[in-house]
Design a protein around this motif. Structure first.
Motif, short mmCIF file in Angstrom:
data_model
loop_
_atom_site.label_atom_id
_atom_site.label_comp_id
_atom_site.label_asym_id
_atom_site.label_seq_id
_atom_site.Cartn_x
_atom_site.Cartn_y
_atom_site.Cartn_z
N THR A 21 0.87 -1.18 0.00
CA THR A 21 0.00 0.00 0.00
C THR A 21 0.90 1.23 0.00
OG1 THR A 21 -1.81 -1.09 1.17
CG2 THR A 21 -1.73 1.31 1.28
N ASP A 22 0.76 2.07 -1.01
CA ASP A 22 1.68 3.20 -1.22
C ASP A 22 1.04 4.50 -0.74
OD1 ASP A 22 3.85 4.65 -1.98
OD2 ASP A 22 3.62 4.34 -4.13
N TRP A 23 1.84 5.29 0.00
CA TRP A 23 1.41 6.61 0.48
C TRP A 23 2.44 7.63 0.01
CZ3 TRP A 23 -2.39 8.73 3.87
CH2 TRP A 23 -2.11 10.01 4.36
N MET A 24 2.01 8.66 -0.72
CA MET A 24 2.92 9.70 -1.21
C MET A 24 2.21 11.04 -1.15
SD MET A 24 4.87 9.97 -4.88
CE MET A 24 5.88 11.40 -5.29
N ARG A 25 2.35 11.73 -0.06
CA ARG A 25 1.74 13.05 0.09
C ARG A 25 2.36 13.78 1.28
NH1 ARG A 25 -4.33 11.26 1.89
NH2 ARG A 25 -3.91 9.63 0.35
N GLY A 26 2.17 15.08 1.31
CA GLY A 26 2.64 15.88 2.42
C GLY A 26 4.13 16.18 2.36
N PRO A 27 4.63 17.01 3.28
CA PRO A 27 6.06 17.31 3.34
C PRO A 27 6.83 16.18 4.02
CG PRO A 27 4.92 18.43 5.12
CD PRO A 27 3.85 17.76 4.28
N ASN A 28 8.14 16.26 3.96
CA ASN A 28 8.99 15.31 4.68
C ASN A 28 9.01 15.73 6.15
OD1 ASN A 28 10.91 13.41 5.49
ND2 ASN A 28 12.60 14.75 4.95
N SER A 29 8.07 15.20 6.93
CA SER A 29 7.92 15.68 8.30
C SER A 29 7.37 14.59 9.22
CB SER A 29 6.96 16.88 8.34
OG SER A 29 5.64 16.49 8.03
N PHE A 30 7.54 14.82 10.51
CA PHE A 30 6.99 13.95 11.55
C PHE A 30 5.47 13.88 11.40
CE2 PHE A 30 5.34 13.17 15.80
CZ PHE A 30 6.20 12.22 16.33
N GLU A 31 4.85 15.04 11.13
CA GLU A 31 3.40 15.11 11.02
C GLU A 31 2.86 14.28 9.86
OE1 GLU A 31 4.92 18.08 13.57
OE2 GLU A 31 5.43 17.69 11.46
N THR A 32 3.63 14.20 8.76
CA THR A 32 3.21 13.37 7.64
C THR A 32 3.12 11.90 8.06
OG1 THR A 32 4.08 14.84 5.92
CG2 THR A 32 3.92 12.51 5.36
N GLY A 33 4.08 11.45 8.85
CA GLY A 33 4.04 10.08 9.35
C GLY A 33 2.86 9.84 10.26
N CYS A 34 2.53 10.83 11.10
CA CYS A 34 1.37 10.70 11.99
C CYS A 34 0.08 10.55 11.19
CB CYS A 34 1.26 11.93 12.89
SG CYS A 34 2.62 12.13 14.06
N GLU A 35 -0.07 11.40 10.17
CA GLU A 35 -1.28 11.35 9.34
C GLU A 35 -1.38 10.02 8.61
OE1 GLU A 35 -3.43 13.72 5.62
OE2 GLU A 35 -1.37 14.22 6.21
N ALA A 36 -0.25 9.57 8.07
CA ALA A 36 -0.25 8.30 7.34
C ALA A 36 -0.68 7.14 8.24
CB ALA A 36 1.14 8.04 6.76
N ALA A 37 -0.17 7.13 9.48
CA ALA A 37 -0.51 6.04 10.40
C ALA A 37 -2.01 6.03 10.70
CB ALA A 37 0.29 6.17 11.69
N ARG A 38 -2.57 7.21 10.97
CA ARG A 38 -3.99 7.28 11.32
C ARG A 38 -4.89 6.77 10.19
NH1 ARG A 38 -2.40 12.81 13.14
NH2 ARG A 38 -1.86 12.59 15.36
N ILE A 39 -4.49 7.06 8.95
CA ILE A 39 -5.31 6.66 7.81
C ILE A 39 -5.04 5.21 7.39
CG2 ILE A 39 -5.77 7.11 5.36
CD1 ILE A 39 -5.32 10.09 5.96
N LEU A 40 -3.76 4.88 7.22
CA LEU A 40 -3.41 3.57 6.68
C LEU A 40 -3.72 2.44 7.66
CD1 LEU A 40 0.00 4.36 4.95
CD2 LEU A 40 -2.23 4.08 3.86
N LEU A 41 -3.52 2.68 8.94
CA LEU A 41 -3.66 1.59 9.90
C LEU A 41 -5.12 1.28 10.26
CD1 LEU A 41 -0.55 2.12 12.17
CD2 LEU A 41 -0.88 0.61 10.20
N ALA A 42 -6.03 1.97 9.59
CA ALA A 42 -7.43 1.55 9.66
C ALA A 42 -7.59 0.18 8.98
CB ALA A 42 -8.33 2.59 8.99
N ASP A 43 -6.66 -0.13 8.08
CA ASP A 43 -6.62 -1.45 7.44
C ASP A 43 -5.81 -2.38 8.35
OD1 ASP A 43 -6.15 -3.72 5.93
OD2 ASP A 43 -5.67 -2.62 4.08
N LYS A 44 -6.48 -3.25 9.05
CA LYS A 44 -5.84 -4.10 10.05
C LYS A 44 -4.92 -5.16 9.44
CE LYS A 44 -8.12 -1.91 13.19
NZ LYS A 44 -7.43 -0.89 14.01
#
Length: 335
Positions: free
Chosen positions: A214-237
């Motif tokens: 599952t590919d995620w490519m958005r946002g700046p290179n930042s800590f916050e980008t990783g936080c957002e990715a986790a909240r969205i992607l990890l809805a898929d168990k």
């Protein structure tokens, strides 16, 4: 007492010599008699004179300045690289002229002018500093270019690239050792060459092992980008691993997964980053990551600066080796 900077003319009057004699005294290799040199040096010490290296450089073919064009200056890896570059240049009697490509994005012409008007000895362009106009202008004006993780570009520019392909493959092999079968891949939305290479190499190996991606490519290179990715992607168990193209993104993902979503890392989930920034070693993180040492970049940069070939005679190419640093986010380190 004279106000303002002491000038070479002030030293000449104090020593009773010509202005040109003062200039020759402070120009390496220039001819001046021993008696005159000593008189000038005594006068300079008495007055507190310091050579205006910037003015001296502008009178010559090149200055002692090395331009460094960078973006995303808050990135820990870029900060460490800039710190290493400036320290190494200082030891060589050179000075670092930092140019913020991000701040000048709407006025690239001014940035190009600053690079060229100061007659810099060379220009180092870091990964993530996007303006191609700077590269083109330097090449047209025969200014030596050192490109960091910029990929293949035309012209005689020295190139220093991380071995991203090996790095991506090492991360993939480690993820496979953990038995992960559905892996998320995260990178920033700026499309940097280096991140793209890492991800493509990782995906190639995962595809060979028939692992779902599952590919995620958005946002700046930042800590916050990783936080957002986790909240969205990890809805898929079904996702049980994550490869992040930078440590900053990986640390945001890790903290959100552990402390906000309650996921057990590394027991049930593996995370691997890339860069080996200092924060990855913190006890609260202990992130498994791919390292490309800042020291190796500095050595390659100095090798480029020491090379005395003409630009028309070709360019230098260096590949920075990588190493997987295993810590606490891959299963082998589960306590």
């Amino acid at each position: 007492m004279k106000s303002g900077f002491i000038t070479a003319a002030d030293v000449a009057r104090e020593a009773g010599v010509s202005r040109s004699a003062v200039s020759r005294t402070f120009t390496p290799g220039a001819s001046v008699s021993k008696d005159v040199r000593e008189r000038i040096l005594r006068a300079a010490e008495k007055l507190g004179y310091r050579v205006n290296r910037l003015a001296q450089g502008l009178q010559m073919a090149q200055s002692n300045l090395v331009g460094v064009v960078a973006a995303n200056l808050t990135s820990p890896f870029n900060t460490a690289l800039l710190d290493g570059i400036s320290a190494a240049l200082f030891k060589r009697g050179l000075q670092c002229m930092l140019l913020n490509a991000e701040a000048a994005r709407d006025d690239i012409g001014n940035l190009v002018n600053q690079v060229l008007e100061y007659r810099v000895r060379a220009v180092i362009i870091l990964s993530g500093a996007p303006p191609e106009e700077i590269i083109e202008a330097c090449l047209r004006n025969d200014v030596r270019l050192i490109l960091i993780n910029r990929g293949t570009l035309p012209g005689n520019a020295d190139k220093i690239d991380t071995d991203d392909l090996t790095g991506g493959r090492l991360a993939a092999e480690r993820m496979l050792q953990d038995g992960r079968r559905h892996v998320a891949i995260m990178r920033s939305g700026n499309g940097s060459v280096s991140q793209k290479r890492r991800v493509e190499s990782f995906v190639t190996r995962m595809n060979q092992a028939d692992v779902k991606i599952t590919d995620w490519m958005r946002g700046p290179n930042s800590f916050e980008t990783g936080c957002e990715a986790a909240r969205i992607l990890l809805a898929d168990k079904s996702i049980d691993g994550a490869f992040c193209a930078t440590d900053l993104i990986a640390l945001g993902f890790l903290n959100t997964a552990r402390f906000e979503l309650g996921i057990q890392v590394p027991r049930d989930f593996s995370i691997i980053g890339f860069d080996n920034i200092p924060e990855t070693e913190w006890p609260s993180h202990r992130l498994t990551t791919v390292s490309h040492p800042v020291k190796a970049f500095i050595e390659a940069i100095l090798n480029c600066l020491d090379d005395d070939r003409q630009l028309s005679e070709g360019a230098l190419n260096f590949t920075i080796p990588v190493e997987l640093i295993e810590r606490g986010t891959t299963a082998a380190h589960d306590a």
